[in-house]
Design a protein around this motif. Sequence first.
Motif, PDB file in Angstrom:
ATOM      1  N   ARG A 157     -14.571 -10.426  -5.914  1.00  0.00           N
ATOM      2  CA  ARG A 157     -14.994  -8.864  -5.487  1.00  0.00           C
ATOM      3  C   ARG A 157     -14.147  -8.180  -4.966  1.00  0.00           C
ATOM      4  O   ARG A 157     -14.341  -7.685  -4.234  1.00  0.00           O
ATOM      5  N   THR A 158     -12.561  -8.377  -5.720  1.00  0.00           N
ATOM      6  CA  THR A 158     -11.966  -7.910  -4.828  1.00  0.00           C
ATOM      7  C   THR A 158     -11.636  -6.322  -5.117  1.00  0.00           C
ATOM      8  O   THR A 158     -11.546  -5.328  -6.066  1.00  0.00           O
ATOM      9  N   LYS A 159     -10.899  -6.105  -3.792  1.00  0.00           N
ATOM     10  CA  LYS A 159     -10.519  -4.435  -3.938  1.00  0.00           C
ATOM     11  C   LYS A 159      -9.266  -4.021  -2.663  1.00  0.00           C
ATOM     12  O   LYS A 159      -8.849  -5.660  -2.424  1.00  0.00           O
ATOM     13  N   LEU A 160      -8.598  -3.153  -3.081  1.00  0.00           N
ATOM     14  CA  LEU A 160      -7.468  -3.232  -2.802  1.00  0.00           C
ATOM     15  C   LEU A 160      -7.060  -1.501  -1.978  1.00  0.00           C
ATOM     16  O   LEU A 160      -8.097  -0.637  -1.872  1.00  0.00           O
ATOM     17  N   ARG A 161      -5.990  -1.708  -1.595  1.00  0.00           N
ATOM     18  CA  ARG A 161      -5.716   0.336  -0.729  1.00  0.00           C
ATOM     19  C   ARG A 161      -4.261   0.245  -1.686  1.00  0.00           C
ATOM     20  O   ARG A 161      -2.936  -1.216  -1.571  1.00  0.00           O
ATOM     21  N   ALA A 162      -4.097   0.980  -1.916  1.00  0.00           N
ATOM     22  CA  ALA A 162      -2.725   1.619  -1.957  1.00  0.00           C
ATOM     23  C   ALA A 162      -1.996   2.814  -1.107  1.00  0.00           C
ATOM     24  O   ALA A 162      -3.246   3.653  -0.671  1.00  0.00           O
ATOM     25  N   ALA A 163      -0.968   3.035  -0.857  1.00  0.00           N
ATOM     26  CA  ALA A 163      -0.276   3.930   0.224  1.00  0.00           C
ATOM     27  C   ALA A 163       0.840   4.919  -0.919  1.00  0.00           C
ATOM     28  O   ALA A 163       1.605   4.224  -1.048  1.00  0.00           O
ATOM     29  N   TYR A 164       1.220   6.063  -0.192  1.00  0.00           N
ATOM     30  CA  TYR A 164       2.301   6.872  -0.660  1.00  0.00           C
ATOM     31  C   TYR A 164       2.845   7.963   0.429  1.00  0.00           C
ATOM     32  O   TYR A 164       2.247   8.338   0.591  1.00  0.00           O
ATOM     33  N   GLY A 165       3.980   7.267   0.568  1.00  0.00           N
ATOM     34  CA  GLY A 165       4.573   7.449   2.199  1.00  0.00           C
ATOM     35  C   GLY A 165       4.798   9.004   1.496  1.00  0.00           C
ATOM     36  O   GLY A 165       4.974   9.668   2.512  1.00  0.00           O
ATOM     37  N   GLU A 166       5.592   9.369   0.700  1.00  0.00           N
ATOM     38  CA  GLU A 166       5.979  11.021   0.145  1.00  0.00           C
ATOM     39  C   GLU A 166       5.140  11.726   0.060  1.00  0.00           C
ATOM     40  O   GLU A 166       5.093  13.460   0.665  1.00  0.00           O
ATOM     41  N   ASP A 167       3.737  11.113  -0.348  1.00  0.00           N
ATOM     42  CA  ASP A 167       2.477  12.465  -0.217  1.00  0.00           C
ATOM     43  C   ASP A 167       1.709  12.673   0.745  1.00  0.00           C
ATOM     44  O   ASP A 167       0.760  13.403   0.352  1.00  0.00           O
ATOM     45  N   GLY A 168       1.724  11.819   1.881  1.00  0.00           N
ATOM     46  CA  GLY A 168       0.486  11.154   2.607  1.00  0.00           C
ATOM     47  C   GLY A 168      -0.523  10.628   2.053  1.00  0.00           C
ATOM     48  O   GLY A 168      -1.498  11.478   2.365  1.00  0.00           O
TER      49      GLY A 168
END
Length: 421
Positions: A157-168
């Motif tokens: 049950r893989t899950k992930l989180r991604a982040a976008y610094g410029e757009d917050g």
Amino acid sequence: MSEDTPVGRGGRPLRPGKLPPTLPSTLPSKLPSVRRRLVPARRALSGMAGRFASWMDPGRSSSAAVSPVVEDRLAAALEVVAQIEASAEALPVASGPVTFWGRGRVARRPEVHPAVAGLVPRTERDGWAVDGPQIRTLEAATAADLVVMAKFDVHERTKLRAAYGEDGLTLAVQPKSPTGVDGIARIVRAQEVVSQHAPDLMTDVLGYGRLPSGLPFVVERWLDGQPLGSSTELSAAAPEILAGLSAVHRGHGFTRVRLSEHWAPLADRWAKTLATGLVPDDLGAWVGRLIDRDATLRHSWVHGDLVASNVIRTPDRLVLIDWEHSQQAPIMNDAAKLHLFVADPTQLLSTVLDVLDDAGRQGAGAADAFSPAEELALAHAQLISHYPRRSAQLVGHPREGVYDKQVRRQLQRLAEVRDAV
């Protein structure tokens, strides 16, 4: 607006955008609009997305029994993020392939935007260089600064989180559990509940939906802060956390549920845990008497995974993140997690029994009710009773030993609660 329509702060509906039914639903972004550009990724991504979905749902592929290589999962995760970006209005898109460095469960740009660098786990923050050990170069058409796979990656049950610094922004991708629980739907529902009663306790949900493959996702506003990094910090924050949760309980309301109705398999699971020899006889007998008494527990809305890494300290408040385990449940479930992980369990126990003592205990059926301390003890027992199944799942996993120590510490906390009754 229907009764089931999620709403956000100020009563604004969290509703799908005007997209074809097979594409992800999105919410209107509160950030400056991002000019959409065509990304020739859809055809190239479909095969990779399908493989990624099959890794996360073993039933989708006959080869699912073969554990994939971590780097392959990272490459597939980047491509899935790119596919979501191509459809979700709340997210930016990349104009072409971007170079990422991959190692362990992290894929990141060589230069990570400083605003989101804190998403990289503390154990993975050093040693990032093009010639660093175990560094792999990856290419993906995604605008994200980094992608982090979940720490409990047991290849099912893989899950992930991604982040976008410029757009917050932050993006969470999580498949349904084998039992059908939809963590993304729970996050959206939590936004509806928490925003009405403790709006500062949770960040904004800006978009949500699912890919044609069925993968659910949610877009949230990035928080300018850092997760609590130690049990000492969690101890210091506990009174504020409990006050926020208590506000949610009071506003959302309480229901009284008999123990046998709340969790019918409790006695059987506890018996299996006793059979492992893990629980001291006197402690097991005491919990057994509570189970046999079958009194009522207070239920309300809970977070469900209250650990230090899910508490963010911003310049002006504490915010809880990762609400995918939130639900209507015994109110002491969150308190049990705090009691397990804080540096000062004695002080925490006193605070819990003070803040969560009388709230909601009046009314019909209150006389036939567990005391707050007994409720907390049963919450500990519920977590401990997962031991036989969970330990079997983690055989050979890097966190096998960590989990074993955690359960033994929780037995100590359970004994402390018994002594306080």
